[in-house]
Scaffold this motif. Structure first.
Motif, PDB file in Angstrom:
ATOM      1  N   LEU A  14       6.725 -28.375 -12.187  1.00 41.84           N
ATOM      2  CA  LEU A  14       7.611 -28.803 -13.282  1.00 41.84           C
ATOM      3  C   LEU A  14       8.431 -29.981 -12.783  1.00 41.84           C
ATOM      4  CD1 LEU A  14       8.923 -28.288 -16.094  1.00 41.84           C
ATOM      5  CD2 LEU A  14      10.465 -26.669 -14.928  1.00 41.84           C
ATOM      6  N   VAL A  15       8.355 -31.105 -13.502  1.00 39.65           N
ATOM      7  CA  VAL A  15       9.109 -32.300 -13.106  1.00 39.65           C
ATOM      8  C   VAL A  15      10.266 -32.462 -14.092  1.00 39.65           C
ATOM      9  CG1 VAL A  15       8.996 -34.802 -12.773  1.00 39.65           C
ATOM     10  CG2 VAL A  15       7.021 -33.379 -12.187  1.00 39.65           C
ATOM     11  N   LEU A  16      11.481 -32.483 -13.569  1.00 41.42           N
ATOM     12  CA  LEU A  16      12.685 -32.521 -14.408  1.00 41.42           C
ATOM     13  C   LEU A  16      13.450 -33.813 -14.172  1.00 41.42           C
ATOM     14  CD1 LEU A  16      13.881 -28.891 -13.599  1.00 41.42           C
ATOM     15  CD2 LEU A  16      12.865 -29.649 -15.763  1.00 41.42           C
ATOM     16  N   ASN A  17      14.107 -34.268 -15.224  1.00 37.29           N
ATOM     17  CA  ASN A  17      14.941 -35.471 -15.142  1.00 37.29           C
ATOM     18  C   ASN A  17      16.335 -35.167 -15.658  1.00 37.29           C
ATOM     19  OD1 ASN A  17      12.782 -37.686 -14.598  1.00 37.29           O
ATOM     20  ND2 ASN A  17      11.933 -36.448 -16.267  1.00 37.29           N
ATOM     21  N   HIS A  18      17.332 -35.909 -15.123  1.00 39.44           N
ATOM     22  CA  HIS A  18      18.665 -35.900 -15.707  1.00 39.44           C
ATOM     23  C   HIS A  18      18.932 -37.312 -16.176  1.00 39.44           C
ATOM     24  CE1 HIS A  18      23.144 -36.318 -15.586  1.00 39.44           C
ATOM     25  NE2 HIS A  18      23.009 -35.228 -16.327  1.00 39.44           N
ATOM     26  N   THR A  24      16.237 -36.546 -10.258  1.00 40.15           N
ATOM     27  CA  THR A  24      15.032 -35.772 -10.611  1.00 40.15           C
ATOM     28  C   THR A  24      14.950 -34.534  -9.730  1.00 40.15           C
ATOM     29  OG1 THR A  24      13.675 -36.949  -8.975  1.00 40.15           O
ATOM     30  CG2 THR A  24      13.748 -37.879 -11.229  1.00 40.15           C
ATOM     31  N   VAL A  25      14.268 -33.531 -10.255  1.00 42.39           N
ATOM     32  CA  VAL A  25      14.009 -32.288  -9.522  1.00 42.39           C
ATOM     33  C   VAL A  25      12.560 -31.897  -9.750  1.00 42.39           C
ATOM     34  CG1 VAL A  25      14.383 -29.766  -9.764  1.00 42.39           C
ATOM     35  CG2 VAL A  25      16.327 -31.276  -9.307  1.00 42.39           C
ATOM     36  N   ASP A  26      11.890 -31.433  -8.701  1.00 42.14           N
ATOM     37  CA  ASP A  26      10.539 -30.869  -8.821  1.00 42.14           C
ATOM     38  C   ASP A  26      10.608 -29.377  -8.506  1.00 42.14           C
ATOM     39  OD1 ASP A  26       8.714 -33.650  -7.215  1.00 42.14           O
ATOM     40  OD2 ASP A  26       9.655 -33.457  -9.201  1.00 42.14           O
ATOM     41  N   VAL A  27       9.921 -28.575  -9.308  1.00 43.85           N
ATOM     42  CA  VAL A  27       9.874 -27.124  -9.085  1.00 43.85           C
ATOM     43  C   VAL A  27       8.427 -26.658  -9.221  1.00 43.85           C
ATOM     44  CG1 VAL A  27      10.850 -24.880  -9.701  1.00 43.85           C
ATOM     45  CG2 VAL A  27      12.110 -26.969 -10.277  1.00 43.85           C
ATOM     46  N   TYR A  28       7.842 -26.152  -8.147  1.00 46.42           N
ATOM     47  CA  TYR A  28       6.503 -25.560  -8.247  1.00 46.42           C
ATOM     48  C   TYR A  28       6.619 -24.183  -8.904  1.00 46.42           C
ATOM     49  CZ  TYR A  28       4.148 -29.222  -5.684  1.00 46.42           C
ATOM     50  OH  TYR A  28       3.609 -30.444  -5.332  1.00 46.42           O
ATOM     51  N   LEU A  29       5.710 -23.884  -9.832  1.00 47.07           N
ATOM     52  CA  LEU A  29       5.750 -22.569 -10.478  1.00 47.07           C
ATOM     53  C   LEU A  29       5.459 -21.472  -9.454  1.00 47.07           C
ATOM     54  CD1 LEU A  29       4.223 -23.135 -14.025  1.00 47.07           C
ATOM     55  CD2 LEU A  29       6.399 -23.896 -13.018  1.00 47.07           C
ATOM     56  N   HIS A  30       4.750 -21.839  -8.398  1.00 47.32           N
ATOM     57  CA  HIS A  30       4.506 -20.898  -7.288  1.00 47.32           C
ATOM     58  C   HIS A  30       5.830 -20.604  -6.590  1.00 47.32           C
ATOM     59  CE1 HIS A  30       2.349 -18.773  -4.183  1.00 47.32           C
ATOM     60  NE2 HIS A  30       2.814 -19.575  -3.236  1.00 47.32           N
ATOM     61  N   GLY A  31       6.335 -19.435  -6.840  1.00 44.29           N
ATOM     62  CA  GLY A  31       7.591 -19.034  -6.208  1.00 44.29           C
ATOM     63  C   GLY A  31       8.821 -19.641  -6.845  1.00 44.29           C
ATOM     64  N   TRP A  37      14.965 -32.790  -4.830  1.00 44.06           N
ATOM     65  CA  TRP A  37      16.107 -33.203  -5.659  1.00 44.06           C
ATOM     66  C   TRP A  37      16.442 -34.608  -5.202  1.00 44.06           C
ATOM     67  CZ3 TRP A  37      21.828 -32.093  -4.301  1.00 44.06           C
ATOM     68  CH2 TRP A  37      22.667 -32.659  -5.274  1.00 44.06           C
ATOM     69  N   VAL A  38      16.077 -35.588  -5.996  1.00 43.40           N
ATOM     70  CA  VAL A  38      16.387 -36.980  -5.650  1.00 43.40           C
ATOM     71  C   VAL A  38      17.645 -37.376  -6.410  1.00 43.40           C
ATOM     72  CG1 VAL A  38      15.602 -39.377  -5.671  1.00 43.40           C
ATOM     73  CG2 VAL A  38      13.973 -37.550  -5.169  1.00 43.40           C
ATOM     74  N   ALA A  39      18.679 -37.689  -5.679  1.00 43.97           N
ATOM     75  CA  ALA A  39      19.971 -38.046  -6.276  1.00 43.97           C
ATOM     76  C   ALA A  39      20.501 -39.269  -5.533  1.00 43.97           C
ATOM     77  CB  ALA A  39      20.955 -36.892  -6.146  1.00 43.97           C
ATOM     78  N   GLY A  40      21.004 -40.227  -6.272  1.00 43.09           N
ATOM     79  CA  GLY A  40      21.455 -41.463  -5.638  1.00 43.09           C
ATOM     80  C   GLY A  40      20.313 -42.177  -4.934  1.00 43.09           C
ATOM     81  N   GLY A  41      19.101 -41.931  -5.425  1.00 44.19           N
ATOM     82  CA  GLY A  41      17.939 -42.623  -4.862  1.00 44.19           C
ATOM     83  C   GLY A  41      17.452 -42.028  -3.557  1.00 44.19           C
ATOM     84  N   LYS A  42      18.049 -40.930  -3.105  1.00 47.42           N
ATOM     85  CA  LYS A  42      17.654 -40.328  -1.827  1.00 47.42           C
ATOM     86  C   LYS A  42      17.195 -38.888  -2.026  1.00 47.42           C
ATOM     87  CE  LYS A  42      18.654 -43.240   1.643  1.00 47.42           C
ATOM     88  NZ  LYS A  42      17.759 -43.576   2.760  1.00 47.42           N
TER      89      LYS A  42
END
Ligand code: TA6
Length: 304
Positions: A14-18, A24-31, A37-42
Motif C-alpha cells: 500500500l503506497v500512501l501520500n500526505h 509518503t509511507v509504504d506498508v506491505y500487507l504482509h504483516g 516513511w519519507v519526510a522532508g525528502g529523507k
C-alpha cells in the motif's frame, strides 16, 4: 493516489501520500509492515537490502508488529504470527490508513483464541503515528504481549547516535539476563545492544524517549522524539493505562553476520527503539481492548 501496488517480490504494498507535506509511507500487507516513511525528502525508516519478500518470512526492517508474543518468550515463532500474516486494508485517506487481521485457521492452530487486530497509521511531514488495537473477540480470556518493532534509519554514524530519556529506568540486558539500572543520560551503541526497559511509562498514559546525535538528545533539542503508551478498555467501558516497556536493539557485528536477511555492515545504519507490552503480558477478558501506540516526531530539517 493511494493504492496497492506490486512491491518487492511482487508482494502487495500500500503506497500512501500526505498531500500537504508530500510525505509518503509504504506498508506491505504482509504483516502490515510499514517499510518506508519519507519526510522532508529523507527516508526515516530502515529496511534491510537483504530482506526477503516471499509472503512467509517476516520483513527485515520497517515496523514489524510483534503479537501475541515478544521474541522467544513463549511457544510461538519469534515475535508471534501477526508479522507473518496477510492483513486487509480497511480504509485509506490523506496521510492515513487502517489495516486489520482477525484470527484464522492458521493462527487458531498455533494459538486458540479469537482476536481482531486493527493497525492505524497517520502521518505527515513531521510525525508518524502508528497504533495497534487488540480486541478479544473470543470465548474466553487470553494474555498477550505486543510490540511495535521500529527500525529507525541512520544517515549519520551509529557512534554519533544517543537515545535519551531512560535514565533511572531498569532494564533486562538480554545478552547477560541481568537487571541493570540505566545510570547515564544516553544509550550509545558501542556493542551488541539488546535491552528491555521495564515499565517506562509507569502509571502515566505516555512516556517519551529522544534520539539524537550525541549531546543533542534532550526534550528541547532532540532530532527525533518518540512518544508512546498503552491503554485498555474493558467490555464494561472501564479505562486503564498498563505500563509500557521499551526495547533498544542493535545487532552489532557478530549478530549481523548471523542474520541471513541482514547485511553484515547494515548495523551501522539502524537502531531499533521499540515500545511494547513485554515484561508483563496483558490479560484481556472477552470483549476487552488493548491499544499500543507510538507517535514519532521529527524536525524535518534534521536526519539521524
Ligand atoms: O529487538 C529485540 C529482538 O528480540 C532481538 O533480540 C532480535 O532478535 C530482534 O528482536 C529481531 O528479531 P527477529 O525475529 O526479527 O530476527
Amino acid at each position: 493516489m493511494d493504492q496497492v501496488v506490486a512491491g518487492s517480490g511482487g508482494q502487495p504494498k500500500l503506497v500512501l501520500n500526505h498531500a500537504g507535506s508530500g510525505a509518503t509511507v509504504d506498508v506491505y500487507l504482509h504483516g502490515a509492515t510499514l517499510t518506508s516513511w519519507v519526510a522532508g525528502g529523507k527516508e526515516r525508516i530502515f529496511l534491510s537490502e537483504s530482506s526477503v519478500f516471499d509472503g512467509k518470512k517476516a520483513i527485515r526492517g520497517g515496523i514489524p508488529i510483534a503479537f501475541p508474543q515478544f521474541a522467544g518468550m513463549g511457544p510461538l515463532p519469534n515475535h508471534g504470527f501477526a508479522r507473518n500474516n496477510a492483513w486487509t486494508v480497511e480504509a485509506v485517506g490523506d496521510g492515513t490508513a487502517t489495516l486489520s487481521l482477525k484470527d484464522n485457521a492458521s493462527t487458531r492452530a498455533a494459538w486458540d483464541h479469537g482476536f481482531a487486530l486493527e493497525y492505524i497509521i497517520n502521518f505527515d511531514g513531521n510525525h508518524l503515528y502508528t497504533e495497534l488495537v487488540i480486541k478479544n473477540t473470543g470465548e474466553g480470556p487470553f494474555a498477550t504481549q505486543a510490540l511495535l518493532h521500529t527500525y529507525f534509519r541512520l544517515h549519520n554514524k551509529l557512534g554519533d547516535i544517543g537515545v535519551a530519556g531512560l535514565r533511572g529506568q531498569t532494564y533486562v540486558d538480554k545478552l547477560t539476563n541481568g537487571n541493570v539500572v540505566q545510570d547515564v543520560d544516553e544509550v550509545n551503541i558501542i556493542a551488541e545492544t539488546d535491552r528491555i526497559y521495564d515499565k517506562v511509562t509507569g502509571a502515566n498514559p505516555t512516556a517519551t524517549v529522544f534520539i539524537s546525535r550525541i549531546n543533542g538528545a534532550s526534550s528541547e533539542t532532540s532530532d527525533l522524539k518518540l512518544v508512546f503508551g498503552s491503554s485498555t478498555q474493558s467490555a464494561a467501558g472501564e479505562h486503564a493505562h498498563p505500563p509500557t516497556d521499551v526495547v533498544v536493539w542493535n545487532p552489532w557485528i557478530e549478530k549481523s553476520k548471523r542474520l541471513d536477511d541482514f547485511g553484515d555492515e547494515e548495523y551501522h545504519h539502524m537502531i531499533c527503539v521499540e515500545p511494547g507490552i513485554v515484561n508483563a503480558p496483558h490479560h484481556l477478558q472477552q470483549g476487552d481492548t488493548l491499544r499500543l501506540f507510538q507517535d514519532i516526531h521529527i524536525d524535518t530539517s534534521v536526519v539521524l
